[in-house]
Write a protein that holds these residues in place. Structure first.
Motif, PDB file in Angstrom:
ATOM      1  N   ASN A   1      58.348  52.523  65.534  1.00  0.00           N
ATOM      2  CA  ASN A   1      57.043  52.914  64.995  1.00  0.00           C
ATOM      3  C   ASN A   1      57.095  54.251  64.252  1.00  0.00           C
ATOM      4  N   LYS A   2      58.286  54.827  64.139  1.00  0.00           N
ATOM      5  CA  LYS A   2      58.445  56.081  63.407  1.00  0.00           C
ATOM      6  C   LYS A   2      59.746  56.020  62.610  1.00  0.00           C
ATOM      7  N   SER A   3      59.648  56.351  61.306  1.00  0.00           N
ATOM      8  CA  SER A   3      60.828  56.405  60.446  1.00  0.00           C
ATOM      9  C   SER A   3      60.904  57.780  59.805  1.00  0.00           C
TER      10      SER A   3
ATOM     11  N   VAL B   1      65.480  48.644  52.461  1.00  0.00           N
ATOM     12  CA  VAL B   1      65.065  47.864  53.627  1.00  0.00           C
ATOM     13  C   VAL B   1      65.807  48.344  54.868  1.00  0.00           C
ATOM     14  N   CYS B   2      65.064  48.508  55.961  1.00  0.00           N
ATOM     15  CA  CYS B   2      65.658  48.743  57.277  1.00  0.00           C
ATOM     16  C   CYS B   2      64.964  47.803  58.246  1.00  0.00           C
TER      17      CYS B   2
ATOM     18  N   GLU C   1      55.908  48.707  56.441  1.00  0.00           N
ATOM     19  CA  GLU C   1      55.214  49.783  55.718  1.00  0.00           C
ATOM     20  C   GLU C   1      56.184  50.891  55.323  1.00  0.00           C
ATOM     21  N   ALA C   2      57.108  51.245  56.221  1.00  0.00           N
ATOM     22  CA  ALA C   2      58.095  52.276  55.903  1.00  0.00           C
ATOM     23  C   ALA C   2      59.000  51.819  54.765  1.00  0.00           C
ATOM     24  N   ASP C   3      59.414  50.549  54.802  1.00  0.00           N
ATOM     25  CA  ASP C   3      60.230  50.002  53.708  1.00  0.00           C
ATOM     26  C   ASP C   3      59.502  50.112  52.372  1.00  0.00           C
TER      27      ASP C   3
ATOM     28  N   GLU D   1      49.725  51.366  47.815  1.00  0.00           N
ATOM     29  CA  GLU D   1      50.850  50.602  48.366  1.00  0.00           C
ATOM     30  C   GLU D   1      50.544  50.060  49.761  1.00  0.00           C
ATOM     31  N   ILE D   2      49.899  50.894  50.600  1.00  0.00           N
ATOM     32  CA  ILE D   2      49.658  50.538  52.007  1.00  0.00           C
ATOM     33  C   ILE D   2      48.173  50.769  52.318  1.00  0.00           C
ATOM     34  N   PRO D   3      47.349  49.719  52.280  1.00  0.00           N
ATOM     35  CA  PRO D   3      45.906  49.901  52.509  1.00  0.00           C
ATOM     36  C   PRO D   3      45.548  50.441  53.894  1.00  0.00           C
ATOM     37  N   ASN D   4      46.396  50.200  54.915  1.00  0.00           N
ATOM     38  CA  ASN D   4      46.055  50.663  56.259  1.00  0.00           C
ATOM     39  C   ASN D   4      46.544  52.082  56.554  1.00  0.00           C
ATOM     40  N   VAL D   5      46.925  52.837  55.515  1.00  0.00           N
ATOM     41  CA  VAL D   5      47.222  54.257  55.714  1.00  0.00           C
ATOM     42  C   VAL D   5      45.915  55.002  55.987  1.00  0.00           C
ATOM     43  N   THR D   6      45.843  55.647  57.116  1.00  0.00           N
ATOM     44  CA  THR D   6      44.629  56.382  57.494  1.00  0.00           C
ATOM     45  C   THR D   6      44.836  57.892  57.461  1.00  0.00           C
TER      46      THR D   6
END
Length: 455
Positions: A131-133, A161-162, A168-170, A235-240
């Motif tokens: 959950n953390k990159s 890619v990882c 989301e991190a990718d 890129e990521i709509p769920n970024v809060t």
């Protein structure tokens, strides 16, 4: 001095075991050779790279007789990236090997051959669990690269890619590599201490789907920050939450002391079981949320709480284990040397309406005697130390005050075994050890050990 093995020798060897960092171990006339990529049971051809007095290192040239558990690693950069060590070993065999490594240190270091070491509790789906990159950036031949470091280097293995981190991190890593040159943002060069963008950090709350993005920069001044925030949101709509962390130091430490909010909330919210936690840019929070619940439930089971016990949680961090314990204990006292973590722990207790916890900043070996001097008595002590294990003074404190039960949560079986031997010599008895696989495809394994005072 002559050795059975010399530099530049080419040998055919049989692999007997794995090291704690996942390299194969062969012995030539009793002389150990460490060979990355080789697996137990295999016969391999190697080229000797370096010989020291007690052991040497070799490069694998060919697998002559492969292990039945060898598989094709699904990650295309696995041979060079230092993030995973065991993707070429079947997951079932990884769990078997990790139990064996715990059993070995219990026998060899703790001198506890009769203590049960249970089968490792693994994952049903051992992918995309992080959950953390933390992703470093650099520029190579005029092209922006990002990814992860080669083993024991700061040379970046470029990838988009990882498969152990979130999608989301990718997506953010790939997007920023495409866009930052267009925006005129220079990547940080740790050799010259120049450039702007050092790291991208992505944190995702598994239960709420909230995502925090942290951009680690060398300067506070960040002219393109609004454009970057907008790109991240697209890129990521769920970024809060989008944060900027400033690290001006010429160091390989990832984050600096100052963090600025660029967009959204200062924290994201996640849950472990039915307990909510606020996670800030710099909060310590276990990176595998599925297995964290398994690990903490094991600690709770070993604590065996009935509602009448007073418990110490040493190295309590932001209160993750403390709040689990508080649901079934009379009172929980948490101690942690990092003041910010104690503030987070108090806030997390308040967030969950938990009123039977008490948190104090300081070294456990200083704070715990103070609590005893104040007349407090404790039934159970839980420790979850860093990789170096418990501080020697804390072990002395435990042996002086002798709480009836100790639950030891460990991320390093070697230092766990060392500390168990000390506690055993001081009158405790280790009842059992339960390994938990928090980091599939790596060589790491966590453990929970239960000790009580001998009668």
């Amino acid at each position: 001095m002559s050795f059975a093995v010399n530099k530049n020798d080419q040998l055919q060897v049989k692999i007997e075991d794995l090291t704690h960092d996942g390299a194969g171990v062969a012995k030539v006339d009793g002389y150990p050779l460490f060979i990355p990529g080789a697996l137990p049971g295999e016969t391999v051809k190697v080229h000797v790279l370096k010989t020291l007095k007690k052991y040497g290192f070799a490069k694998m040239l060919d697998v002559i007789e492969p292990s039945s558990e060898r598989i094709v690693a699904p990650c295309h950069v696995f041979p060079t990236c230092g993030g995973c060590q065991l993707q070429h070993l079947s997951y079932e065999a990884q769990l078997t090997q990790k139990r064996k490594s715990v059993r070995d240190v219990m026998d060899r270091i703790a001198k506890l051959p009769d203590v049960p070491v249970h089968a490792v509790k693994g994952m049903e789906d051992p992918w995309r669990y992080r959950n953390k990159s933390q992703i470093p950036f650099d520029t190579e031949d005029g092209r922006v690269i990002a990814g992860f470091y080669k083993t024991r280097t700061h040379q970046i293995v470029d990838t988009d890619v990882c498969i152990i981190q979130t999608t989301e991190a990718d997506e953010l890593m790939a997007m920023l590599k495409r866009k930052i040159q267009q925006l005129g943002i220079e990547t940080y060069d740790e050799r010259t201490h120049k450039g702007m963008l050092r790291h991208l950090i992505v944190r995702k709350a598994r239960q709420t789907d909230q995502v925090m993005v942290v951009l680690v920069t060398r300067h506070k001044k960040f002219p393109q920050k609004q454009e970057v925030v907008e790109l991240i949101q697209q890129e990521i709509p769920n970024v809060t939450s989008v944060m900027q962390n400033i690290n001006t130091a010429n160091t390989n430490v990832i984050m600096g002391n100052e963090t600025i909010n660029l967009y959204g909330a200062d924290v994201i919210i996640d849950r472990i079981g039915d307990i909510e936690f606020e996670i800030s840019a710099r909060s310590f929070y276990q990176v595998n949320p599925v297995q964290t619940e398994v690990l903490y439930q094991q600690a709770l089971d070993y604590a065996g709480l009935t509602g009448d016990e007073t418990v110490i949680d040493a190295y309590c961090g932001i209160g993750t284990i403390s709040l689990f314990l508080a649901k079934q204990a009379k009172e929980v006292y948490g101690v942690e040397i990092v003041p910010q973590a104690i503030q987070d722990a108090k806030r997390n207790a308040e967030l969950n309406g938990i009123t039977n916890t008490h948190f104090e900043a300081g070294a456990a070996e200083d704070v715990i005697p103070k609590w005893y001097a104040e007349g407090k008595l404790f039934d159970v002590l839980v420790v979850d130390p860093p990789r170096k294990g418990c501080d020697e003074k804390l072990l002395e404190t435990i042996l002086k005050y002798k709480p009836g039960k100790v639950v030891y949560v460990s991320c390093n079986p070697g230092t766990l075994a060392r500390d168990l031997r000390i506690l055993e010599d001081g009158g405790y008895r280790t009842k059992e050890v339960q390994p938990v696989d928090m980091f599939p495809h790596s060589s790491h394994v966590e453990c929970v050990a239960l000790l009580d005072l001998s009668k």
